[in-house]
Design an enzyme around this catalytic site. Structure first.
Site, mmCIF file in Angstrom:
data_model
loop_
_atom_site.group_PDB
_atom_site.id
_atom_site.type_symbol
_atom_site.label_atom_id
_atom_site.label_comp_id
_atom_site.label_asym_id
_atom_site.label_seq_id
_atom_site.Cartn_x
_atom_site.Cartn_y
_atom_site.Cartn_z
ATOM 1 N N HIS A 187 0.788 -0.885 0.085
ATOM 2 C CA HIS A 187 0.137 0.084 0.061
ATOM 3 C C HIS A 187 1.145 1.561 -0.016
ATOM 4 O O HIS A 187 0.518 2.169 0.049
ATOM 5 C CB HIS A 187 -0.802 -0.213 0.865
HETATM 6 C C1 UD1 Z 1 -2.448 5.144 6.154
HETATM 7 C C2 UD1 Z 1 -0.596 5.638 6.754
HETATM 8 C C3 UD1 Z 1 -0.048 4.127 6.806
HETATM 9 C C4 UD1 Z 1 -0.581 3.258 7.045
HETATM 10 C C5 UD1 Z 1 -1.412 2.591 5.794
HETATM 11 C C6 UD1 Z 1 -2.356 1.580 6.758
HETATM 12 C C7 UD1 Z 1 -0.422 8.457 7.013
HETATM 13 C C8 UD1 Z 1 0.626 9.103 6.282
HETATM 14 N N1 UD1 Z 1 -0.058 6.906 6.880
HETATM 15 O O1 UD1 Z 1 -1.720 5.356 4.587
HETATM 16 O O2 UD1 Z 1 1.463 4.751 7.256
HETATM 17 O O3 UD1 Z 1 0.693 1.865 6.526
HETATM 18 O O4 UD1 Z 1 -2.389 3.796 6.440
HETATM 19 O O5 UD1 Z 1 -3.028 0.563 6.186
HETATM 20 O O6 UD1 Z 1 -1.122 8.152 7.491
HETATM 21 N N2 UD1 Z 1 -8.424 4.768 1.489
HETATM 22 C C9 UD1 Z 1 -10.347 4.418 1.448
HETATM 23 N N3 UD1 Z 1 -11.166 3.739 2.521
HETATM 24 C C10 UD1 Z 1 -10.435 3.496 3.780
HETATM 25 C C11 UD1 Z 1 -8.610 4.590 4.425
HETATM 26 C C12 UD1 Z 1 -8.799 5.342 3.255
HETATM 27 O O7 UD1 Z 1 -10.857 4.307 0.784
HETATM 28 O O8 UD1 Z 1 -10.822 3.476 4.657
HETATM 29 C C13 UD1 Z 1 -8.876 6.216 1.066
HETATM 30 C C14 UD1 Z 1 -8.256 7.082 1.364
HETATM 31 O O9 UD1 Z 1 -8.963 8.068 0.440
HETATM 32 C C15 UD1 Z 1 -6.851 7.066 0.597
HETATM 33 C C16 UD1 Z 1 -6.139 5.918 0.541
HETATM 34 O O10 UD1 Z 1 -7.192 5.024 0.144
HETATM 35 O O11 UD1 Z 1 -7.140 7.697 -1.526
HETATM 36 C C17 UD1 Z 1 -5.380 6.265 1.371
HETATM 37 O O12 UD1 Z 1 -5.288 6.131 2.195
HETATM 38 P P1 UD1 Z 1 -4.678 7.484 3.702
HETATM 39 O O13 UD1 Z 1 -5.440 7.593 5.114
HETATM 40 O O14 UD1 Z 1 -4.072 9.238 3.485
HETATM 41 O O15 UD1 Z 1 -3.657 6.522 3.545
HETATM 42 P P2 UD1 Z 1 -2.993 5.017 3.395
HETATM 43 O O16 UD1 Z 1 -2.066 4.627 1.815
HETATM 44 O O17 UD1 Z 1 -3.985 4.097 4.140
#
Ligand code: UD1
Length: 372
Positions: free
Chosen positions: A215
């Site tokens: 991820h």
């Molecule tokens: C976050 C953490 C990372 C951790 C990871 C585990 C930071 C900087 N990063 O990264 O350290 O290892 O979580 O998963 O905090 N999204 C969804 N549904 C959700 C959550 C996210 O669709 O429930 C989408 C968001 O809208 C976004 C993407 O996934 O487009 C990334 O989500 P985000 O929380 O920004 O960071 P992660 O890549 O999940």
């Protein structure tokens, strides 16, 4: 002598936080005479499969405050969390805010607390990848710099904090709360009917298999890198079928770059904690870019290849089953072949204090009963 109860706020926001707050909450609950606690969920992760299901399975109580501050860019997300947390903190007036891990919620809430004059404790402090292109590295550096108490999982963390000028009295090597939770959940899993998991038939039919999680933006946001990794996974899958629970970011990018994985890689939704544990703990091999899974696989002696150039968790390399392989497709395939050619052995060494009692140590420090 009776002490006034310490008002502690525990913050959770994203999937890798939930398994860390669960054992700390259990330990705080066991000391109700000393602690009054509240749980705050920032909502950084908001999908049912990335959040609610973990609360249910890990027995985490309903948060006292749910911000619903997920989505958006890093700045938008961090800012929303800060604004919401500030007004909530002003109302509850905690003595201590406890943050875990290295996600944006960790950073946001520690800054807010500090500026309100509230003490901050950081659990899983001191880890450093040395790679400031990682958002988590920035979160770790800032959070540690302003925390009053740093709880450390491995010796490298103590060393890093010492090098950055932190006093020895404010750093505590306590072991790893995530491993506390792993052992706790593993004992629950052994009592469950595992056949009810949706992936149980798959697990049975595959017999020997590998598990993949990816991820990190650096791995999945660029077409060239992701397609290189996908081709390596395809080659490995020809020899060892793979199961790949997809993070929302990775799912979106595979589609965006028109990448199709071969049939021997089974794609699933993000899995609940217990179901995932049931799957990876029996895997022949794990391929991941996760931080937590590098450590969990070490704790259960499952071979792990980390698809990154660096790790902030070096104890998993020196005393565990983790190998850093980077993202070069050929290197990944060769490392996987080498690993599969070996017979699986129990670990000969074991990270110090990964014994299931880190949360109790943390609570003892907070209660003033343990110096370091
Ligand atoms: C976050 C953490 C990372 C951790 C990871 C585990 C930071 C900087 N990063 O990264 O350290 O290892 O979580 O998963 O905090 N999204 C969804 N549904 C959700 C959550 C996210 O669709 O429930 C989408 C968001 O809208 C976004 C993407 O996934 O487009 C990334 O989500 P985000 O929380 O920004 O960071 P992660 O890549 O999940």
């Amino acid at each position: 002598m009776s002490h006034p109860r310490l008002r502690v706020v525990l913050v959770a926001g994203a999937r890798p936080n939930f398994m860390k707050v669960a054992p700390i909450l259990r330990a705080l609950k066991a000391r109700e005479e000393r602690f009054e606690w509240r749980l705050v969920h920032t909502g950084q992760h908001y999908d049912h499969g990335m959040s609610d299901v973990f609360f249910e399975e890990l027995g985490i109580p309903t948060p006292d405050f749910h911000m619903g501050a997920g989505g958006g860019s890093h700045a938008e997300q961090t800012a929303r969390i800060m604004v919401a947390f500030e007004s909530w903190c002003e109302e509850f007036a905690p003595d201590l805010v406890m943050v875990v891990g290295d996600v944006n919620s960790t950073l946001a809430c520690s800054i807010v607390a500090k500026k309100l004059g509230i003490r901050v404790a950081h659990v899983e402090a001191g880890l450093r990848s040395g790679d400031r292109r990682m958002p988590e590295e920035i979160n770790r550096l800032v959070t540690d710099a302003i925390s009053d108490l740093c709880f450390v999982t491995e010796p490298s963390g103590l060393e890093n904090l010492r090098r950055e000028g932190r006093s020895e009295q404010s750093s505590h090597f306590v072991g790893h709360v995530m491993i506390d939770d792993l052992f706790f959940q593993l004992s629950q899993l052994q009592r469950m009917t595992r056949e009810n998991f949706a992936t149980a038939p798959l697990k049975q039919s595959l017999g020997r298999y590998g598990v993949v999680t990816l991820h990190r933006p650096s791995n999945v946001d660029h077409a060239e890198t992701l397609s290189g990794i996908a081709s390596a996974l395809g080659e490995i899958a020809a020899e060892l079928p793979l199961v790949f629970p997809l993070h929302p970011r990775t799912r979106a990018n595979l589609a965006r770059f028109n990448l199709v994985l071969p049939d021997r890689i089974t794609i699933t939704e993000p899995l609940p904690y217990m179901e995932f544990l049931n799957l990876w703990s029996d895997a022949a091999l794990i391929l991941t870019d996760s931080g937590g899974l590098q450590e969990e696989s070490t704790a259960l002696s499952v071979p792990c290849l980390t698809l990154r150039e660096n790790t902030e968790r070096p104890v998993t390399l020196t005393e565990g089953t983790n190998v850093l392989v980077g993202v070069d497709p050929q290197r990944i395939v060769e490392a996987a072949r080498r690993q599969l050619g070996r017979t699986r052995q129990g670990a000969l060494t074991w990270p110090a204090l990964w014994d299931g009692a880190a949360s109790e140590r943390i609570v003892a420090v907070l209660a003033g009963e343990r110096a370091s």
